[in-house]
Enzyme design. Structure first.
Site, PDB file in Angstrom:
ATOM      1  CG  HIS A  42       3.454  -2.667  10.527  1.00 23.37           C
ATOM      2  ND1 HIS A  42       2.616  -2.065  11.254  1.00 23.37           N
ATOM      3  CD2 HIS A  42       3.835  -1.955   9.412  1.00 23.37           C
ATOM      4  CE1 HIS A  42       2.486  -0.752  10.553  1.00 23.37           C
ATOM      5  NE2 HIS A  42       3.138  -0.791   9.360  1.00 23.37           N
ATOM      6  CG  HIS A  94      -4.177   0.185   6.220  1.00 21.20           C
ATOM      7  ND1 HIS A  94      -4.030  -0.161   7.508  1.00 21.20           N
ATOM      8  CD2 HIS A  94      -3.237   0.807   5.562  1.00 21.20           C
ATOM      9  CE1 HIS A  94      -2.791   0.325   7.923  1.00 21.20           C
ATOM     10  NE2 HIS A  94      -2.453   1.033   6.791  1.00 21.20           N
ATOM     11  CG  ASP A 152       0.483  -1.431   7.537  1.00 23.97           C
ATOM     12  OD1 ASP A 152       1.357  -2.281   7.455  1.00 23.97           O
ATOM     13  OD2 ASP A 152       0.724  -0.416   7.563  1.00 23.97           O
ATOM     14  CG  HIS A 176      -0.396   0.071   2.599  1.00 21.96           C
ATOM     15  ND1 HIS A 176       0.573  -0.798   3.160  1.00 21.96           N
ATOM     16  CD2 HIS A 176      -0.459   1.053   3.500  1.00 21.96           C
ATOM     17  CE1 HIS A 176       0.963  -0.441   4.038  1.00 21.96           C
ATOM     18  NE2 HIS A 176       0.229   0.691   4.519  1.00 21.96           N
ATOM     19  CG  ASP A 192       4.792   2.836   7.281  1.00 22.94           C
ATOM     20  OD1 ASP A 192       3.905   3.215   6.775  1.00 22.94           O
ATOM     21  OD2 ASP A 192       4.382   2.065   8.129  1.00 22.94           O
ATOM     22  CG  HIS A 193       4.225   0.107   3.849  1.00 27.03           C
ATOM     23  ND1 HIS A 193       4.225  -1.388   4.328  1.00 27.03           N
ATOM     24  CD2 HIS A 193       3.777   0.728   4.974  1.00 27.03           C
ATOM     25  CE1 HIS A 193       3.719  -1.396   5.609  1.00 27.03           C
ATOM     26  NE2 HIS A 193       3.448  -0.380   6.001  1.00 27.03           N
ATOM     27  CG  HIS A 220      -0.261   4.250   4.853  1.00 24.55           C
ATOM     28  ND1 HIS A 220      -0.852   3.529   5.615  1.00 24.55           N
ATOM     29  CD2 HIS A 220      -0.875   5.340   4.404  1.00 24.55           C
ATOM     30  CE1 HIS A 220      -2.099   4.075   5.527  1.00 24.55           C
ATOM     31  NE2 HIS A 220      -2.068   5.273   4.999  1.00 24.55           N
TER      32      HIS A 220
HETATM   33 ZN   LIG Z   1       2.644   0.545   7.859  1.00 27.63          ZN
HETATM   34 ZN   LIG Z   2      -0.309   1.805   6.479  1.00 24.98          ZN
END
Ligand SMILES: [Zn+2]
Ligand SMILES: [Zn+2]
Length: 312
Positions: free
Chosen positions: A269, A140, A211, A63, A67-68, A65
């Site tokens: 995570h 999510h 996530d 996804h 942090d990915h 976001h």
């Molecule tokens: Zn994340």
């Molecule tokens: Zn996320």
């Protein structure tokens, strides 16, 4: 097959846990690497691992976001700088291509290799002779996916000597018999291929979830997997917050692993709230599922070759 956990933290990096990234190295072939998510500084984590950027042939993004995905432009740039010219497949939700292209254009980065972008949707997303990948939509705040990587079963070996001794002529018939089919010979005899095959080798299955809050469909999707890599951002006393923000607790992930009868659950995570003291987190996981593994950065999980199974 090796799973290299490059980043196992949630949201923000902590001293011991970088943001999300996981690489699979396929040892059976030429050491090809597939990368799952690419949080900031993933390329730095490569430097602390035996993996090379040139070996990465496909990147799967769960996804969008930060942090990915925020490590993606730098990693692509370094792969090119190191001389890689082989094409790279990148799978991700709609919008990923625009992000990557914009970042590369803004920084005047010219890559030496072509990128083939694939927009994710549920179902089969990659189909190779030896491996397939399926995607499942998760729960999510933004579109998020799980991936199931499955090796094809290797068929058993055909006992050609026995067939020859019976007077079955080598040729196209053997291909049918090798599939376990029943064939009729020119002289009218019926031969059942499965009687001349030894046991097949079961392909391994790895499921990697992005996530997500608990999703019922994951039970069938991960059913019988050798390994399930699942987020458990929080311990279970934070269940309400976890679900509110589209995340899972340790108990959620353990319950899923049990219902899906997976061979090995690996949690990742992990929220930075446990950075100073992971005891609470570890104690709960161990109490719920004795063989659970809590991934750490640079941890390598080796998935052995699956054994032979009877033809069914
Ligand atoms: Zn994340
Ligand atoms: Zn996320």
């Amino acid at each position: 097959m090796e799973l290299h956990f490059l980043g196992t933290g949630a949201g923000v990096p902590a001293k011991k846990r970088n943001v999300s990234a996981l690489a699979i190295r396929f040892l059976e072939g030429d050491g090809t690497v597939w990368l799952f998510d690419c949080g900031e500084a993933t390329q730095h984590q490569f430097l602390h691992s035996p993996l090379s950027l040139a070996a990465v042939e496909a990147i799967f993004i769960t996804h969008l976001h930060g942090d990915h995905i925020l490590g993606l432009p730098g990693l692509l740039s370094s792969r090119s700088f190191q001389g890689a010219e082989t094409p790279l497949d990148i799978y991700g939700p709609k919008g990923l291509e625009a992000f990557v292209i914009q970042a590369l254009e803004t920084t005047k980065t010219k890559l030496r290799f072509p990128i083939r972008f694939h927009v994710l949707a549920e179902g089969r997303i990659r189909d190779e002779e030896k491996l397939s990948v399926d995607a499942l939509a998760l729960d999510h705040p933004v579109e998020s996916y799980a991936f199931r990587i499955k090796e094809q079963d290797k068929p058993g070996t055909l006992d050609a000597e026995a067939l020859k001794a019976m007077g079955v002529p080598p040729g196209p018939l053997y291909a049918q018999l090798k599939k376990g089919e029943t064939v009729k010979l020119a002289d009218g005899r019926i031969v059942n291929g499965s009687a001349f095959l030894d046991e097949s080798i079961r392909g391994r299955t790895v499921v990697i979830a992005g996530d997500t809050a608990p999703v019922k469909a994951m039970e069938a999707f991960a059913s019988g997997a050798d390994v399930l890599v699942h987020e458990a951002t929080f311990a279970s006393n934070k269940k309400d917050d976890a679900h509110l923000y589209g995340h899972s607790t340790i108990a959620d992930a353990c319950a899923l692993a049990k219902r899906a009868a997976v061979g090995q659950l690996i949690l990742t995570h992990v929220s930075s709230r446990y950075a100073r003291n992971e005891n609470e987190y570890r104690d709960e996981a161990a109490a719920l599922l004795p063989n659970v593994i809590i991934a750490e950065d640079l941890f390598v999980f080796e998935l052995e070759k699956a054994g032979r199974k009877k033809r069914d």
